[in-house]
Design a protein around this motif. Structure first.
Motif, PDB file in Angstrom:
ATOM      1  N   VAL A   1     -15.215   9.151   4.037  1.00 47.33           N
ATOM      2  CA  VAL A   1     -14.665   8.775   2.734  1.00 47.33           C
ATOM      3  C   VAL A   1     -15.737   9.074   1.699  1.00 47.33           C
ATOM      4  CG1 VAL A   1     -13.777   6.896   1.305  1.00 47.33           C
ATOM      5  CG2 VAL A   1     -13.189   7.005   3.738  1.00 47.33           C
TER       6      VAL A   1
ATOM      7  N   ARG B   1     -15.027   8.181  -3.474  1.00 46.68           N
ATOM      8  CA  ARG B   1     -14.772   6.837  -4.000  1.00 46.68           C
ATOM      9  C   ARG B   1     -14.804   6.813  -5.522  1.00 46.68           C
ATOM     10  NH1 ARG B   1     -16.433   2.478   0.394  1.00 46.68           N
ATOM     11  NH2 ARG B   1     -15.902   1.079  -1.304  1.00 46.68           N
TER      12      ARG B   1
ATOM     13  N   SER C   1      -5.416   4.808  -3.206  1.00 50.83           N
ATOM     14  CA  SER C   1      -6.795   4.447  -2.871  1.00 50.83           C
ATOM     15  C   SER C   1      -7.479   3.686  -4.004  1.00 50.83           C
ATOM     16  CB  SER C   1      -7.601   5.705  -2.533  1.00 50.83           C
ATOM     17  OG  SER C   1      -7.528   6.655  -3.582  1.00 50.83           O
TER      18      SER C   1
ATOM     19  N   ASP D   1     -11.180   1.588  -4.942  1.00 51.97           N
ATOM     20  CA  ASP D   1     -12.588   1.512  -4.539  1.00 51.97           C
ATOM     21  C   ASP D   1     -12.959   0.070  -4.195  1.00 51.97           C
ATOM     22  OD1 ASP D   1     -15.224   1.981  -4.038  1.00 51.97           O
ATOM     23  OD2 ASP D   1     -15.797   2.366  -6.116  1.00 51.97           O
TER      24      ASP D   1
ATOM     25  N   PHE E   1     -12.645   0.547   2.568  1.00 50.85           N
ATOM     26  CA  PHE E   1     -13.047   1.842   3.114  1.00 50.85           C
ATOM     27  C   PHE E   1     -14.435   1.828   3.753  1.00 50.85           C
ATOM     28  CE2 PHE E   1      -9.807   2.938  -0.041  1.00 50.85           C
ATOM     29  CZ  PHE E   1      -9.009   3.800   0.692  1.00 50.85           C
TER      30      PHE E   1
ATOM     31  N   SER F   1       0.863  -1.181   0.000  1.00 49.78           N
ATOM     32  CA  SER F   1       0.000   0.000   0.000  1.00 49.78           C
ATOM     33  C   SER F   1       0.896   1.227   0.000  1.00 49.78           C
ATOM     34  CB  SER F   1      -0.899   0.001   1.249  1.00 49.78           C
ATOM     35  OG  SER F   1      -1.518   1.257   1.432  1.00 49.78           O
TER      36      SER F   1
ATOM     37  N   MET G   1     -11.376   7.092  -6.937  1.00 55.18           N
ATOM     38  CA  MET G   1     -10.377   6.071  -6.618  1.00 55.18           C
ATOM     39  C   MET G   1     -10.110   5.184  -7.829  1.00 55.18           C
ATOM     40  SD  MET G   1     -11.640   4.773  -2.860  1.00 55.18           S
ATOM     41  CE  MET G   1     -11.732   5.881  -1.442  1.00 55.18           C
TER      42      MET G   1
END
Length: 234
Positions: free
Chosen positions: A190, A193, A178, A180, A184, A133, A196
């Motif tokens: 958040v 999205r 990030s 989707d 999350f 990540s 993302m």
């Protein structure tokens, strides 16, 4: 690597990046063993769901044994995708949550990886993809535990590729921004999205690395959404 007819193991396959990766590998003619706690909504003659909780070494060993029994031969591709993040200030972090993250994101990766390496060495071919990540490259406030696990994934990947490269085995660590996914779902505030990346985007990156020339090695790949906050309003 030529993928058709070969065996892949993907962890965390119920949704998101894992499921997208399974679909793209099936499209390339691979036989895919999906390890996870929950089966995805997927039916395909070359897909075999095997229940597995990567936090436990004995569960991983059972899944590996079943994979070899059902699909035969050695595993050519392992995608260590299973993972989770639980937010919290370090001094307030629930101890159980802390251990759950490390047991899943780090220990699970260790258990899965050590099971496939002997076979890859024997074949003198294999590719291990570790999903880290952006939190594995930079600290994130209120995510110290998660960052710790993803930094560990990077360190393991860096050391491992040097251990296995001379056997024809590749190790690639991917650092997504990030995406989707359901990651999350438990995070408040958040709201972007739609900006993302898609799970399919990460799966396409995995495929690109897998299909590269045998002597061409992607050690680390960082990917981010181009406009995480959307277009600038003029």
């Amino acid at each position: 690597m030529k993928l058709e007819g070969k065996i892949a193991v993907v962890t965390g396959v119920s949704h998101g990046i894992g499921l997208a990766t399974v679909n793209i590998l099936l499209g390339k003619g691979m036989k895919v063993a999906g390890w996870g706690r929950k089966a995805p909504d997927l039916k395909h003659e070359n897909f075999h769901f095997i229940e597995c909780d990567v936090r436990y070494a004995e569960s991983v060993q059972r899944a590996f044994d079943q994979t070899i029994y059902q699909l035969g031969s050695h595993v050519s591709v392992l995608v260590n995708n299973a993972g989770l993040g639980i937010s919290g200030l370090l001094e307030e972090q629930n101890i159980e949550d802390w251990h759950t993250m490390f047991d899943t994101n780090v220990h699970g990766l260790f258990y899965c990886t050590r099971s496939v390496i002997p076979g890859m060495k024997e074949m003198e071919e294999g590719h291990i993809i570790n999903i880290s990540s952006i939190a594995g490259t930079t600290g994130v406030e209120s995510m110290s535990g998660y960052c710790g696990t993803k930094y560990a994934v990077r360190g393991i990947s860096q050391a491992l590729y040097k251990e296995v490269r001379n056997y024809g085995v590749k190790v690639t660590c991917i650092f997504p921004g990030s995406v989707d996914t359901n990651f999350f779902d438990n995070f408040e505030n958040v709201t972007s999205r739609e900006n993302m990346m898609r799970p399919e985007d990460i799966a396409s990156t995995i495929l690109h690395a897998l299909e590269s020339h045998p002597n061409y090695h992607h050690v680390e790949i960082e990917v981010r959404p181009l406009m995480p906050k959307g277009k600038i309003q003029k």
